[in-house]
Enzyme design. Structure first.
Site, PDB file in Angstrom:
ATOM      1  N   SER A  31     -28.465  42.916 -43.558  1.00 15.12           N
ATOM      2  CA  SER A  31     -28.180  41.972 -44.720  1.00 15.12           C
ATOM      3  C   SER A  31     -27.363  40.927 -44.233  1.00 15.12           C
ATOM      4  O   SER A  31     -26.707  41.191 -43.497  1.00 15.12           O
ATOM      5  CB  SER A  31     -27.656  42.823 -46.014  1.00 15.12           C
ATOM      6  OG  SER A  31     -26.251  42.969 -45.777  1.00 15.12           O
ATOM      7  N   TYR A  32     -27.644  39.859 -44.843  1.00  9.57           N
ATOM      8  CA  TYR A  32     -28.390  39.378 -45.524  1.00  9.57           C
ATOM      9  C   TYR A  32     -29.118  37.899 -45.316  1.00  9.57           C
ATOM     10  O   TYR A  32     -28.528  37.494 -44.172  1.00  9.57           O
ATOM     11  CB  TYR A  32     -27.655  39.063 -47.076  1.00  9.57           C
ATOM     12  CG  TYR A  32     -26.331  38.018 -46.655  1.00  9.57           C
ATOM     13  CD1 TYR A  32     -26.608  36.588 -46.960  1.00  9.57           C
ATOM     14  CD2 TYR A  32     -25.220  38.252 -46.409  1.00  9.57           C
ATOM     15  CE1 TYR A  32     -25.455  35.892 -46.632  1.00  9.57           C
ATOM     16  CE2 TYR A  32     -24.125  37.875 -46.028  1.00  9.57           C
ATOM     17  CZ  TYR A  32     -24.453  36.332 -46.132  1.00  9.57           C
ATOM     18  OH  TYR A  32     -23.356  35.551 -45.832  1.00  9.57           O
ATOM     19  N   GLU A  60     -33.383  40.724 -42.050  1.00 10.11           N
ATOM     20  CA  GLU A  60     -32.481  40.236 -43.062  1.00 10.11           C
ATOM     21  C   GLU A  60     -32.786  40.771 -44.581  1.00 10.11           C
ATOM     22  O   GLU A  60     -33.524  39.731 -44.952  1.00 10.11           O
ATOM     23  CB  GLU A  60     -31.998  39.194 -42.964  1.00 10.11           C
ATOM     24  CG  GLU A  60     -31.508  38.946 -41.401  1.00 10.11           C
ATOM     25  CD  GLU A  60     -30.171  39.636 -40.927  1.00 10.11           C
ATOM     26  OE1 GLU A  60     -29.256  39.751 -41.646  1.00 10.11           O
ATOM     27  OE2 GLU A  60     -29.935  39.881 -39.815  1.00 10.11           O
TER      28      GLU A  60
END
Length: 156
Positions: free
Chosen positions: A42-43, A116
């Site tokens: 993430s992100y 992501e």
């Protein structure tokens, strides 16, 4: 010993080294059977394709792009979340040491990529709980499509 597990910075801890070593060893041991590798983080809402260290396309780029685009369509159809698709330096910056680069370039896993997940920066690594299940559903849809593509190519 607990001081060894504290994060050195926001993106790294020594605990990560143990994790990556175990992943590397497992993938290497089974590299002849593994056809798909996805390093999930993430992100930023991106589907990242090799290479991280150059904009030159890797072997099998057209198939990787097809899988990423088809999976992204399924992901979008789930909750309308948009992800960008492209090579790491095309969307972010040059970056060496990517596990997907190792998986493709060294271990020879033909479908190696990275993701992501949500969000695009408003919440960063602290995704609100009401977005966790929808994110999982989107990622599941992506992987269902990826599994069908990989199985249709490699199942005998």
């Amino acid at each position: 010993m607990t001081h060894l597990l504290r994060p050195i910075n926001d993106n790294f801890s020594l605990k990560s080294l143990f994790y990556f070593r175990n992943v590397r060893d497992f993938v290497w041991k089974h590299k002849d059977q593994i056809k798909f590798f996805n390093s999930i983080h993430s992100y930023s809402q991106m589907i990242l394709l090799p290479w991280g260290f150059t904009t030159d396309p890797p072997p099998g780029f057209d198939q990787l792009q097809y899988l990423a685009d088809a999976g992204n369509e399924a992901l979008y159809a789930t909750h309308g979340t948009r992800y960008q698709v492209g090579c790491v330096p095309c969307l972010l910056y040059l970056s060496s040491g990517q596990s997907m680069d190792w998986a493709l370039g060294v271990a020879g896993i033909p479908y190696s990529l990275g993701m992501e997940l949500r969000d695009t920066g408003k919440f960063g690594h602290l995704l609100p709980t009401d977005q966790i299940i929808p994110t999982a559903e989107e990622v599941w849809a992506f992987h269902e499509v990826a599994a069908h593509i990989v199985m249709s190519e490699f199942s005998q």
